[in-house]
Write a protein that holds these residues in place. Structure first.
Motif, PDB file in Angstrom:
ATOM      1  N   THR A  96       0.842  -1.161   0.118  1.00 57.30           N
ATOM      2  CA  THR A  96       0.067   0.053  -0.005  1.00 57.30           C
ATOM      3  C   THR A  96       0.722   1.124   0.122  1.00 57.30           C
ATOM      4  O   THR A  96       1.769   1.340   0.714  1.00 57.30           O
ATOM      5  CB  THR A  96      -1.033   0.024   1.276  1.00 57.30           C
ATOM      6  OG1 THR A  96      -1.960  -1.284   1.067  1.00 57.30           O
ATOM      7  CG2 THR A  96      -1.833   1.326   1.219  1.00 57.30           C
ATOM      8  N   LEU A 148       0.920   5.110   0.617  1.00 58.54           N
ATOM      9  CA  LEU A 148       0.305   6.160   1.336  1.00 58.54           C
ATOM     10  C   LEU A 148       0.534   7.575   0.659  1.00 58.54           C
ATOM     11  O   LEU A 148       1.630   7.832   0.218  1.00 58.54           O
ATOM     12  CB  LEU A 148       0.507   6.214   2.662  1.00 58.54           C
ATOM     13  CG  LEU A 148       0.425   5.097   3.850  1.00 58.54           C
ATOM     14  CD1 LEU A 148       1.106   5.196   4.911  1.00 58.54           C
ATOM     15  CD2 LEU A 148      -0.993   4.712   3.831  1.00 58.54           C
ATOM     16  N   GLU A 198      -0.078  11.399   6.983  1.00 57.58           N
ATOM     17  CA  GLU A 198      -0.600  11.763   8.269  1.00 57.58           C
ATOM     18  C   GLU A 198      -0.979  10.214   8.889  1.00 57.58           C
ATOM     19  O   GLU A 198      -1.012   9.315   8.390  1.00 57.58           O
ATOM     20  CB  GLU A 198      -2.118  12.458   7.543  1.00 57.58           C
ATOM     21  CG  GLU A 198      -2.160  13.744   7.235  1.00 57.58           C
ATOM     22  CD  GLU A 198      -3.337  14.517   6.727  1.00 57.58           C
ATOM     23  OE1 GLU A 198      -3.978  13.632   6.415  1.00 57.58           O
ATOM     24  OE2 GLU A 198      -3.300  15.604   6.882  1.00 57.58           O
ATOM     25  N   ARG A 254      -3.514   9.183  10.657  1.00 53.32           N
ATOM     26  CA  ARG A 254      -4.794   8.775  10.214  1.00 53.32           C
ATOM     27  C   ARG A 254      -4.824   7.910   9.117  1.00 53.32           C
ATOM     28  O   ARG A 254      -5.495   6.933   8.883  1.00 53.32           O
ATOM     29  CB  ARG A 254      -6.040   9.796  10.370  1.00 53.32           C
ATOM     30  CG  ARG A 254      -5.428  10.613   9.407  1.00 53.32           C
ATOM     31  CD  ARG A 254      -6.799  11.748   9.259  1.00 53.32           C
ATOM     32  NE  ARG A 254      -6.591  12.970   8.245  1.00 53.32           N
ATOM     33  CZ  ARG A 254      -7.396  13.895   8.094  1.00 53.32           C
ATOM     34  NH1 ARG A 254      -8.489  14.061   8.903  1.00 53.32           N
ATOM     35  NH2 ARG A 254      -7.240  14.811   7.193  1.00 53.32           N
ATOM     36  N   THR A 255      -3.863   8.309   8.126  1.00 52.60           N
ATOM     37  CA  THR A 255      -3.720   7.824   6.730  1.00 52.60           C
ATOM     38  C   THR A 255      -3.113   6.263   6.982  1.00 52.60           C
ATOM     39  O   THR A 255      -3.719   5.237   6.556  1.00 52.60           O
ATOM     40  CB  THR A 255      -3.005   8.541   5.796  1.00 52.60           C
ATOM     41  OG1 THR A 255      -3.621   9.668   5.570  1.00 52.60           O
ATOM     42  CG2 THR A 255      -3.049   7.867   4.442  1.00 52.60           C
ATOM     43  N   GLU A 275      -3.029   4.419   9.887  1.00 52.67           N
ATOM     44  CA  GLU A 275      -4.043   3.828  10.550  1.00 52.67           C
ATOM     45  C   GLU A 275      -5.097   3.044   9.823  1.00 52.67           C
ATOM     46  O   GLU A 275      -5.470   1.921  10.138  1.00 52.67           O
ATOM     47  CB  GLU A 275      -4.677   4.870  11.847  1.00 52.67           C
ATOM     48  CG  GLU A 275      -3.767   5.277  12.628  1.00 52.67           C
ATOM     49  CD  GLU A 275      -4.416   6.060  13.794  1.00 52.67           C
ATOM     50  OE1 GLU A 275      -4.343   6.278  14.930  1.00 52.67           O
ATOM     51  OE2 GLU A 275      -5.203   7.059  13.328  1.00 52.67           O
ATOM     52  N   ALA A 276      -5.452   3.893   8.553  1.00 51.14           N
ATOM     53  CA  ALA A 276      -6.544   3.278   7.858  1.00 51.14           C
ATOM     54  C   ALA A 276      -6.288   2.109   7.092  1.00 51.14           C
ATOM     55  O   ALA A 276      -6.766   1.308   6.618  1.00 51.14           O
ATOM     56  CB  ALA A 276      -7.109   4.269   7.015  1.00 51.14           C
ATOM     57  N   ALA A 277      -4.805   2.172   6.882  1.00 49.14           N
ATOM     58  CA  ALA A 277      -4.112   1.288   5.925  1.00 49.14           C
ATOM     59  C   ALA A 277      -3.683   0.078   6.331  1.00 49.14           C
ATOM     60  O   ALA A 277      -3.544  -0.792   5.838  1.00 49.14           O
ATOM     61  CB  ALA A 277      -3.109   2.015   5.114  1.00 49.14           C
ATOM     62  N   THR A 328      -3.326  -3.693   8.446  1.00 54.09           N
ATOM     63  CA  THR A 328      -4.282  -4.663   8.522  1.00 54.09           C
ATOM     64  C   THR A 328      -3.507  -5.821   9.436  1.00 54.09           C
ATOM     65  O   THR A 328      -2.402  -5.740   9.705  1.00 54.09           O
ATOM     66  CB  THR A 328      -4.476  -5.318   7.356  1.00 54.09           C
ATOM     67  OG1 THR A 328      -3.418  -6.029   6.742  1.00 54.09           O
ATOM     68  CG2 THR A 328      -4.739  -4.223   6.170  1.00 54.09           C
TER      69      THR A 328
END
Length: 401
Positions: free
Chosen positions: A140, A142, A151, A153-154, A156-158, A160
């Motif tokens: 991934t 970013l 960031e 939060r970016t 954190e969202a990625a 897994t």
């Protein structure tokens, strides 16, 4: 300075490489003596006889100095390499394969592997990621915000449950944005992933303590701080799973085979100590020059700052200024400056011969047409206010060629 090319020039491309500093040159001087007497310091550090043991002692003393300067917990956490490209490659391949081996031992060999990096990394990170993708690893990339920051939060969202490694640079080589490495590493660790940072541009330009950053691996290069080319280091935290990238004689405790460049390592240690000792004062001096340059550029027609760097900002490196010109391509500007006796860059030196616009700028949301018109000025130890004034005079000539 004249409009004609001459032997005199003003160097403003420190992000590509820094001139060899006096401390490094002095440290390497004993290694330059020709003939067999040179073996008193320049023998193979892996040989068992006395001369070899002496070279080994010199190398291990340098390793302790580098570890101390970087804030490593132990000297054996420093692996000497041929430079940052090798250190980045070794980190990406070595950590991912080490994590895969751990999974196999735990009976989880069928689980997929996932790596996260940023879209603005150096090619020494992006190219290994592409190779890992070809080998079946999911990667991934970013995207940063428009100001060049990744960031939290970016990330954190990625993340897994299959993420084994996160690699984000400490500071960007083109626009100078400094990433929140400690916060990013904490998020990665909470998810069970390892964290690597390419700290090449950050070294010597900002406070850098590996224990405080809490990263598992970090890459460094000597020539970016006034040391010799052809030597660098990979920091690898003790007990971090790692599979050696270069195989052979088992040097560097089996983690990097190949006869060590003792002379280069001595120069690296000397340059690093000098850069660290002067870091606070030098960063302050360069920040003043950076801010003055941005302030002078802003009113000019046909050119704009790529990112909004406020005066005194410590969110960006103190030595990099990045510009976008209107309808004037990077290559044209670099060659015009060259004719005027100034060395500047259109982007990363490692991709300066590419006709493609900067992947960093495109990832930040800058259009391809605009990215073709980029110019980077990077300063360092020997940059003076007179050099900045000369650049400003030359910039006006370049814009009105």
């Amino acid at each position: 300075m004249t409009d004609q090319a001459s032997d005199s020039f003003i160097y403003l491309d420190y992000a590509a490489t820094a001139p060899l500093c006096e401390e490094a040159a002095l440290a390497m001087e004993p290694f330059q003596v020709p003939g067999p007497m040179n073996l008193a310091v320049n023998a193979n550090a892996n040989a068992l006889y006395r001369l070899g043991r002496g070279a080994f002692d010199l190398m291990e003393n340098a390793r302790r100095r580098v570890a101390r300067a970087l804030g490593a917990r132990r000297p054996d956490e420093i692996i000497f390499t041929s430079g940052a490209t090798e250190a980045d490659d070794a980190a990406l391949f070595g950590l991912v394969r080490g994590a895969a081996q751990q999974r196999r031992l735990a009976g989880q060999g069928d689980r997929p592997l996932h790596v996260i990096t940023s879209a603005i990394e150096h090619d020494a990170v992006l190219a290994p990621c592409k190779r890992l993708e070809a080998e079946g690893v999911s990667v991934t990339y970013l995207r940063p915000n428009r100001d060049g920051f990744v960031e939290v939060r970016t990330l954190e969202a990625a993340l897994t449950e299959d993420t084994v490694l996160v690699s984000v640079q400490a500071a960007n080589s083109e626009v100078g944005s400094i990433q929140p490495i400690r916060e990013l590493a904490a998020v990665a660790h909470e998810a069970g992933a390892l964290f690597h940072t390419d700290a090449v541009q950050a070294l010597g330009k900002m406070p850098l303590d590996l224990q405080q950053l809490d990263v598992d691996a970090a890459s460094f290069s000597a020539h970016k701080i006034g040391g010799p080319k052809g030597v660098g280091a990979l920091y690898l935290r003790a007990r971090t799973p790692f599979e050696a990238f270069l195989l052979g004689g088992g040097q560097e405790s089996g983690r990097r085979s190949g006869t060590q460049n003792v002379a280069g390592i001595e120069g690296f240690a000397a340059a690093l100590e000098a850069a660290q000792a002067a870091q606070e004062e030098e960063s302050g001096r360069l920040r003043v020059l950076r801010d003055a340059l941005y302030a002078e550029i802003m009113p000019l027609d046909g050119v704009q700052a790529t990112v909004d760097v406020e005066a005194g900002s410590e969110d960006y490196l103190p030595n990099i200024v990045h510009l976008l010109a209107d309808e004037l391509e990077s290559e044209t500007m670099v060659l015009r400056f060259d004719q005027l006796g100034l060395c500047v860059a259109g982007g990363s030196a490692c991709s300066s011969h590419s006709l493609e616009p900067s992947h960093v700028l495109k990832a930040m949301g800058i259009t391809g047409d605009e990215a073709y018109n980029a110019l980077r000025v990077s300063m360092g130890r020997y940059t003076t206010r007179a050099d900045i004034e000369a650049f400003l005079d030359a910039l006006k000539k370049v814009l009105n060629w």
